[in-house]
Design a protein around this motif. Structure first.
Motif, PDB file in Angstrom:
ATOM      1  N   ARG B  13       0.852  -1.190   0.000  1.00  0.00           N
ATOM      2  CA  ARG B  13       0.000   0.000   0.000  1.00  0.00           C
ATOM      3  C   ARG B  13       0.883   1.232   0.000  1.00  0.00           C
ATOM      4  O   ARG B  13       1.858   1.309   0.738  1.00  0.00           O
ATOM      5  N   THR B  15       1.779   5.047   0.814  1.00  0.00           N
ATOM      6  CA  THR B  15       1.396   6.096   1.755  1.00  0.00           C
ATOM      7  C   THR B  15       0.921   7.298   0.948  1.00  0.00           C
ATOM      8  O   THR B  15       1.098   7.346  -0.269  1.00  0.00           O
ATOM      9  N   ARG B  16       0.339   8.266   1.639  1.00  0.00           N
ATOM     10  CA  ARG B  16      -0.117   9.465   0.929  1.00  0.00           C
ATOM     11  C   ARG B  16       1.048  10.128   0.203  1.00  0.00           C
ATOM     12  O   ARG B  16       0.944  10.517  -0.944  1.00  0.00           O
ATOM     13  N   ARG B  17       2.177  10.223   0.904  1.00  0.00           N
ATOM     14  CA  ARG B  17       3.333  10.891   0.295  1.00  0.00           C
ATOM     15  C   ARG B  17       3.791  10.149  -0.959  1.00  0.00           C
ATOM     16  O   ARG B  17       4.143  10.759  -1.972  1.00  0.00           O
ATOM     17  N   GLN B  18       3.768   8.812  -0.916  1.00  0.00           N
ATOM     18  CA  GLN B  18       4.192   8.035  -2.084  1.00  0.00           C
ATOM     19  C   GLN B  18       3.225   8.215  -3.249  1.00  0.00           C
ATOM     20  O   GLN B  18       3.638   8.369  -4.398  1.00  0.00           O
ATOM     21  N   ASP B  79      -4.730   3.933  -3.723  1.00  0.00           N
ATOM     22  CA  ASP B  79      -4.668   4.128  -2.273  1.00  0.00           C
ATOM     23  C   ASP B  79      -4.911   5.558  -1.832  1.00  0.00           C
ATOM     24  O   ASP B  79      -4.778   5.876  -0.656  1.00  0.00           O
ATOM     25  N   GLU B  80      -5.236   6.417  -2.774  1.00  0.00           N
ATOM     26  CA  GLU B  80      -5.360   7.816  -2.361  1.00  0.00           C
ATOM     27  C   GLU B  80      -6.592   8.461  -2.979  1.00  0.00           C
ATOM     28  O   GLU B  80      -7.108   8.002  -3.991  1.00  0.00           O
ATOM     29  N   GLU B 131      -2.236  16.272   5.217  1.00  0.00           N
ATOM     30  CA  GLU B 131      -1.729  15.135   5.992  1.00  0.00           C
ATOM     31  C   GLU B 131      -2.823  14.529   6.849  1.00  0.00           C
ATOM     32  O   GLU B 131      -3.608  15.240   7.463  1.00  0.00           O
TER      33      GLU B 131
END
Lengths: 119, 132
Positions: B13, B15-18, B79-80, B131
């Protein structure tokens, strides 16, 4: 002032609208993405999303052939507004303050680049 | 298809940053694709032959980059939220403005400078301000 044909404005407006639905279907396809052949070829939302994006770029190219980008770019960028609305409506995403502020700055920025591109 | 390993689907999964990072990479690909398509269109001249449009190497390169961009964007979207990632695509305007000045000798002026800076600010707010 050379003016921008209404037909060009309508074309890019349609492009922005069609493209925003392209984004919706890509997201819906992405959420159910599975990496095996059977799931990939039957992922219809994904295919529809890609198709709508192609259709949208067709209208976009027809639209920007004539007229001023300073008028057309802000219309094109409305696609970001539609997509934000559909994200809320179809996926229940929250419209936070930072999303709205970021979106407004992006719209203003695109309008400025359009102004800078005056022919 | 056989699912070894007991049924639970394990996958990476982002992350938001990715996801935001992958979307930024998409904007590089999209800008490069636009440049190739512009160069290819210039090469075609006034020709509207469909054969020329799908066999011109520059145009083909542009289509491939667009395809790659779409694949990566779908992976990021898994995922986002769409409302975070989609506006980030506007960074393409920033790269295209720079590349046009550099490669096609288009003029750079105050309005374009303000536009570029404003888009970068907007995308930064979206990417970092949201965030979890």
């Amino acid at each position: 002032m050379t003016g921008t044909p209404v037909s060009s404005m309508l074309l890019v407006l349609v492009a922005s609208f069609v493209g925003s639905f392209g984004a919706v279907f890509l997201k819906s396809g992405a959420s159910r993405l599975r990496f095996n052949l059977k799931h990939l070829v039957t992922n219809y939302p994904l295919a529809l999303g890609v198709g709508l994006f192609l259709l949208s770029s067709y209208f976009f190219v027809l639209g920007v052939r004539r007229g001023e980008l300073s008028v057309l770019y802000p219309l094109v960028s409305l696609g970001y507004v539609w997509t934000m609305l559909w994200s809320r409506l179809f996926f229940g995403e929250r419209l936070t303050r930072s999303k709205c502020a970021g979106l407004l700055l992006i719209l203003a920025g695109i309008a400025f680049i359009g102004l800078g591109a005056r022919r | 298809m056989a699912n070894f390993g007991g049924g639970l689907e394990k996958r990476i999964r982002l992350t938001r940053r990715q996801s935001v990072g992958v979307t930024v990479i998409c904007t590089f690909l999209g800008a490069a694709g636009q440049v190739l398509i512009k160069l290819g269109a210039a090469q075609l001249g006034g020709s509207t032959s469909p054969v020329a449009m799908i066999t011109n190497p520059l145009l083909l390169g542009g289509y491939v980059l667009y395809g790659l961009m779409t694949v990566l964007f779908v992976l990021a979207l898994r995922d986002e939220e769409l409302s975070i990632l989609y506006p980030i695509i506007a960074l393409t305007y920033v790269w295209v403005t720079g590349l046009s000045v550099w490669l096609f000798r288009e003029t750079f002026n105050l309005a374009k400078g303000v536009g570029v800076a404003t888009i970068v600010a907007g995308v930064s707010i979206l990417g970092w301000g949201s965030e979890k």
